[in-house]
Design an enzyme around this catalytic site. Structure first.
Site, PDB file in Angstrom:
ATOM      1  N   ASP A   7       0.863  -1.169   0.000  1.00  0.00           N
ATOM      2  CA  ASP A   7       0.000   0.000   0.000  1.00  0.00           C
ATOM      3  C   ASP A   7       0.909   1.232   0.000  1.00  0.00           C
ATOM      4  OD1 ASP A   7      -2.373   1.688   0.558  1.00  0.00           O
ATOM      5  OD2 ASP A   7      -1.428   1.883   2.527  1.00  0.00           O
ATOM      6  N   ASP A  37      -0.223   5.218   0.875  1.00  0.00           N
ATOM      7  CA  ASP A  37      -0.507   6.188   1.943  1.00  0.00           C
ATOM      8  C   ASP A  37      -0.651   5.482   3.284  1.00  0.00           C
ATOM      9  OD1 ASP A  37      -0.716   8.617   0.331  1.00  0.00           O
ATOM     10  OD2 ASP A  37      -2.520   7.712  -0.510  1.00  0.00           O
TER      11      ASP A  37
END
Length: 226
Positions: free
Chosen positions: A11, A13
């Site tokens: 991922d 953020d």
């Protein structure tokens, strides 16, 4: 497919970069654009990882679709302006130790790296270019091309692009959406405690780490048991 290759999908953020200042500021502008009260910080960060339409649906479930669409546009415009004003290094700094760990993993010939993010293609490209990370990731999945997390489409496409079987891949993320996406794709998941969801929300993870330096050992444990 090859059992010799391994794939680590990150991922972005809350996992690789801390972009919460710009996320919160862009949300302020998006809600102001439609004269809605701005949710609290915890509520906003709780939806990080979702694609923007789904994020605003969670935050404003009673708002009409066109209103949420205007908020999506306002958010995108504000985020672009904030990033341009501060630069990627300032607006979305890498978490401590992340660059060194990415370089370390990339240096292993049989380990491939990828990303799966709720960001737009434009936002992801700008971030990777700003941090000079593009060459590290062989597969880059984003919100423009897939349903929002936790739908497994991003991860399934990453597997298809690399030819790596699910049991030789691992998803690394900071939200319960990442963990649920991995479970739906049949991929083990490692949660990180420094992101936007509290560790107790990462109960579906195979392991939760408190520092990026713990990642290699956790990866090996998962792959050895596969």
């Amino acid at each position: 497919m090859s059992d010799d290759l391994r794939l680590v999908i990150f991922d972005v953020d809350g996992t690789l970069v801390d972009s919460q200042a710009d996320i919160l500021a862009a949300m302020d502008r998006a809600f102001a654009a439609t004269d809605h009260p701005v949710p609290g910080r915890t509520d906003i960060l709780s939806i990080v990882g979702l694609s923007l339409p789904e994020a605003f649906e969670h935050l404003l479930p009673d708002a009409a679709g066109p209103v949420r669409a205007r908020m999506v546009d306002a958010y995108k415009d504000a985020y672009t302006e904030l990033r341009a004003a501060g630069g990627v290094a300032l607006s979305s700094p890498l978490y401590p130790g992340v660059r060194a760990m990415l370089d370390r993993l990339h240096g292993v010939p049989t380990t491939l790296l990828g990303v799966a993010t709720g960001k737009s293609r434009r936002g992801l490209d700008k971030l990777l270019e700003g941090h000079d990370l593009r060459s590290l990731f062989v597969t880059r999945q984003c919100a423009d091309d897939h349903p929002s997390k936790p739908h497994p489409a991003m991860l399934l496409e990453a597997l298809a692009e690399t030819g790596v079987p699910p049991h030789r891949a691992v998803m690394v993320g900071d939200t319960e959406f990442d963990m649920a996406m991995a479970a739906s794709a049949g991929i083990p998941a490692i949660g990180v405690s420094w992101g936007y969801h509290r560790p107790e929300r990462l109960s579906a993870a195979h392991a939760v780490i408190d520092h990026i330096d713990e990642l290699p050992a956790r990866l090996e444990t998962i792959w050895e048991s596969a």
